[in-house]
Design an enzyme around this catalytic site. Sequence first.
Site: not given
Length: 249
Positions: A151-154, A156
């Site tokens: 979720s964080y990578a998406a 960012k």
Amino acid sequence: MKLEGKVAIVTGGAGGIGHGMSLALAKEGAHVVIVDVNEENGQKVLEEVNQLKEGLLFIKDISVKENIESIVNDTVKHFGKIDILINNAHASRNVPFIETTMEHLDLSFGTGFYPTFHFMQACYPELKKTKGKVINFASGAGLEGQVTQASYAAAKEAIRAISRVAANEWGVDGINVNVISPIALTPGMEHWRAHNEEAYDQMVEKIPLRRLGDPEQDIGRTAVFLASADSDYITGQTIMVDGGSVKLR
């Protein structure tokens, strides 16, 4: 004083990297508008900033679009302009990909991507007037696909995408849009280190410069560079401030 008289909005400006950037900007003469949800930390950082240059503090939930519009309007009313927008705030939960839910995605996009998008839109008229600077934040989590951080990578990587689009569209207006991807020794990282000494040491060993960045001296000074006239011919770029951990091609 590279930023004398400039007005900078810093989201998540009361903690960690945001705290470091707030101080670095104020030391270069900028009026720093701190946006955070932590009132206690916000007041402390505002006191530090006010010793250097007059600042403002907004304790508001930026996942609400109307709050963003209010912050921008009140900043212009108080200081008369906006020169610099730094979108740093972001919250997320780390879970394996298969366990990632809509709730996890909503948290990450709701606190990171959407506020970045809405702040950019809300500040655009003022940034066009001042030929201002936008600094957004990415992460090695997205660039390398780090485990448990879907979720964080998406979110960012979505921020990097709109940053490139805005850089192409707003260049004609004299607005620079760049992205910082940092690694820093924040209070949160210090807490994790205290309980995971071996894992921390292994992480540092993988960093070519063998240390984590300092929120003010490393990340903050890079933000000062990107916010100043020194970076006038740089836009649409992701600047890795991570000790050499990720090398973009």
